[in-house]
Design an enzyme around this catalytic site. Structure first.
Site, PDB file in Angstrom:
ATOM      1  N   PRO A 108       0.786  -1.236   0.000  1.00  0.00           N
ATOM      2  CA  PRO A 108       0.000   0.000   0.000  1.00  0.00           C
ATOM      3  C   PRO A 108       0.813   1.278   0.000  1.00  0.00           C
ATOM      4  CG  PRO A 108      -0.243  -1.197   2.078  1.00  0.00           C
ATOM      5  CD  PRO A 108       0.484  -2.092   1.143  1.00  0.00           C
ATOM      6  N   ASN A 109       0.326   2.228  -0.781  1.00  0.00           N
ATOM      7  CA  ASN A 109       0.863   3.584  -0.913  1.00  0.00           C
ATOM      8  C   ASN A 109       2.180   3.661  -1.684  1.00  0.00           C
ATOM      9  OD1 ASN A 109      -1.211   5.077   0.637  1.00  0.00           O
ATOM     10  ND2 ASN A 109      -0.468   3.778   2.303  1.00  0.00           N
ATOM     11  N   ARG A 152       5.462  11.753  -3.381  1.00  0.00           N
ATOM     12  CA  ARG A 152       5.257  12.287  -2.024  1.00  0.00           C
ATOM     13  C   ARG A 152       6.469  11.915  -1.176  1.00  0.00           C
ATOM     14  NH1 ARG A 152       0.942  12.530  -4.275  1.00  0.00           N
ATOM     15  NH2 ARG A 152      -1.228  12.531  -3.523  1.00  0.00           N
ATOM     16  N   TYR A 204      11.545   8.762   0.626  1.00  0.00           N
ATOM     17  CA  TYR A 204      11.479   7.674  -0.349  1.00  0.00           C
ATOM     18  C   TYR A 204      12.106   7.985  -1.699  1.00  0.00           C
ATOM     19  CZ  TYR A 204       8.227   5.955   3.177  1.00  0.00           C
ATOM     20  OH  TYR A 204       7.657   5.547   4.359  1.00  0.00           O
ATOM     21  N   ASN A 218       8.069  -5.576  -1.032  1.00  0.00           N
ATOM     22  CA  ASN A 218       8.019  -4.447  -0.112  1.00  0.00           C
ATOM     23  C   ASN A 218       6.582  -4.371   0.361  1.00  0.00           C
ATOM     24  OD1 ASN A 218       7.860  -2.068   1.272  1.00  0.00           O
ATOM     25  ND2 ASN A 218       9.106  -0.908  -0.188  1.00  0.00           N
ATOM     26  N   ALA A 236       3.264  -0.730   4.737  1.00  0.00           N
ATOM     27  CA  ALA A 236       2.856  -0.740   6.149  1.00  0.00           C
ATOM     28  C   ALA A 236       2.366  -2.112   6.606  1.00  0.00           C
ATOM     29  CB  ALA A 236       1.761   0.295   6.388  1.00  0.00           C
ATOM     30  N   GLU A 261      12.689  -9.557   1.501  1.00  0.00           N
ATOM     31  CA  GLU A 261      11.936  -8.425   2.059  1.00  0.00           C
ATOM     32  C   GLU A 261      12.733  -7.160   1.805  1.00  0.00           C
ATOM     33  OE1 GLU A 261      11.357  -8.663   6.285  1.00  0.00           O
ATOM     34  OE2 GLU A 261      10.488  -6.661   6.415  1.00  0.00           O
ATOM     35  N   HIS A 275      12.827  -2.728   1.964  1.00  0.00           N
ATOM     36  CA  HIS A 275      12.275  -1.440   2.370  1.00  0.00           C
ATOM     37  C   HIS A 275      13.162  -0.333   1.812  1.00  0.00           C
ATOM     38  CE1 HIS A 275       9.446  -3.455   4.915  1.00  0.00           C
ATOM     39  NE2 HIS A 275      10.426  -4.191   5.387  1.00  0.00           N
ATOM     40  N   ARG A 294      13.723   4.655  12.150  1.00  0.00           N
ATOM     41  CA  ARG A 294      12.478   5.424  12.174  1.00  0.00           C
ATOM     42  C   ARG A 294      11.699   5.130  13.444  1.00  0.00           C
ATOM     43  NH1 ARG A 294       9.642   5.064   6.426  1.00  0.00           N
ATOM     44  NH2 ARG A 294       8.581   6.935   7.230  1.00  0.00           N
TER      45      ARG A 294
HETATM   46  O1  LIG Z   1      10.602   2.021   3.587  1.00  0.00           O
HETATM   47  C1  LIG Z   1       9.734   1.311   3.040  1.00  0.00           C
HETATM   48  O2  LIG Z   1       9.837   0.864   1.885  1.00  0.00           O
HETATM   49  C2  LIG Z   1       8.427   1.049   3.774  1.00  0.00           C
HETATM   50  O3  LIG Z   1       8.014  -0.271   3.478  1.00  0.00           O
HETATM   51  C3  LIG Z   1       7.438   2.030   3.211  1.00  0.00           C
HETATM   52  C4  LIG Z   1       6.109   1.980   3.969  1.00  0.00           C
HETATM   53  C5  LIG Z   1       5.250   3.146   3.510  1.00  0.00           C
HETATM   54  C6  LIG Z   1       4.781   2.975   2.105  1.00  0.00           C
HETATM   55  C7  LIG Z   1       4.318   4.306   1.667  1.00  0.00           C
HETATM   56  O4  LIG Z   1       5.211   4.710   0.710  1.00  0.00           O
HETATM   57  C8  LIG Z   1       5.116   6.002   0.289  1.00  0.00           C
HETATM   58  C9  LIG Z   1       5.938   6.340  -0.735  1.00  0.00           C
HETATM   59  C10 LIG Z   1       5.922   7.618  -1.197  1.00  0.00           C
HETATM   60  C11 LIG Z   1       5.086   8.553  -0.624  1.00  0.00           C
HETATM   61  C12 LIG Z   1       4.233   8.196   0.445  1.00  0.00           C
HETATM   62  C13 LIG Z   1       4.262   6.917   0.900  1.00  0.00           C
HETATM   63  C14 LIG Z   1       6.314   2.123   5.477  1.00  0.00           C
HETATM   64  O5  LIG Z   1       5.028   2.010   6.130  1.00  0.00           O
HETATM   65  C15 LIG Z   1       7.247   1.053   5.973  1.00  0.00           C
HETATM   66  O6  LIG Z   1       7.429   1.232   7.376  1.00  0.00           O
HETATM   67  C16 LIG Z   1       8.587   1.177   5.262  1.00  0.00           C
END
Ligand SMILES: O=C(O)[C@]1(O)C[C@H](CCCOc2ccccc2)[C@@H](O)[C@H](O)C1
Length: 151
Positions: free
Chosen positions: A11-12, A19, A24, A75, A78, A99, A101, A108
């Site tokens: 997700p996201n 964003r 990221y 990946n 969340a 896995e 990230h 974090r």
């Molecule tokens: O660091 C990562 O790749 C995460 O898997 C990204 C997740 C968040 C995905 C959302 O990704 C976005 C990317 C760009 C803008 C907003 C959110 C976060 O909840 C994990 O703790 C770590």
């Protein structure tokens, strides 16, 4: 035939590059998927990408990969920190997975430090930005076994 790899983003991650670039980066998910495909092809492998904001859709995609894929790069977003369901799906299909990230989750918030996947992963890549996807694809191509595929 060459190896078959499945890249899953949760997700996201469809927002990658649009964003929170300070966390990221600026590369979009479609660019990540394209370059991952190209790296796989340079090793004679094929890579299929899947992204969903929905837990059950990710479970369904993992189940559909059974007998068809030599390795998964995931990946979970969340869902990393919440999803026993996706963990169970990965274990049920018996496909080795990496896995990944983009951010260093261990630097974090504390609630990001636990993963439902890490103890079962063949390897874990965190904090390398989107370069981690290239590392993961290279690793799977070079080190994962190619299996007999179901028709
Ligand atoms: O660091 C990562 O790749 C995460 O898997 C990204 C997740 C968040 C995905 C959302 O990704 C976005 C990317 C760009 C803008 C907003 C959110 C976060 O909840 C994990 O703790 C770590």
């Amino acid at each position: 035939m060459g190896k078959s790899i499945l890249l899953i983003n949760g997700p996201n991650l469809n927002l990658l590059g649009t964003r929170e670039p300070h966390v990221y980066g600026h590369t979009t998910l479609s660019d990540v998927e394209l370059s991952s495909c190209e790296v796989a092809a340079s090793h004679g492998a094929v890579l299929d990408s899947f992204q969903s904001n929905h837990e059950g859709a990710i479970v369904d995609r993992i189940q559909a990969a059974r007998g068809k894929v030599d390795g998964i790069i995931i990946n979970p977003g969340a869902y990393t920190h919440t999803s026993v369901a996706i963990r169970d799906a990965l274990l049920s299909v018996g496909i080795p997975f990496i896995e990944l990230h983009v951010s260093n989750v261990h630097a974090r918030e504390p609630w990001r430090h636990h993963s439902y996947f890490s103890d079962k992963a063949a390897g874990i890549i965190v904090g390398l930005g989107v370069y981690g996807y290239k590392v993961a694809v290279e690793h799977v191509c070079v080190n994962f076994e190619e299996k007999e595929k179901e028709a």
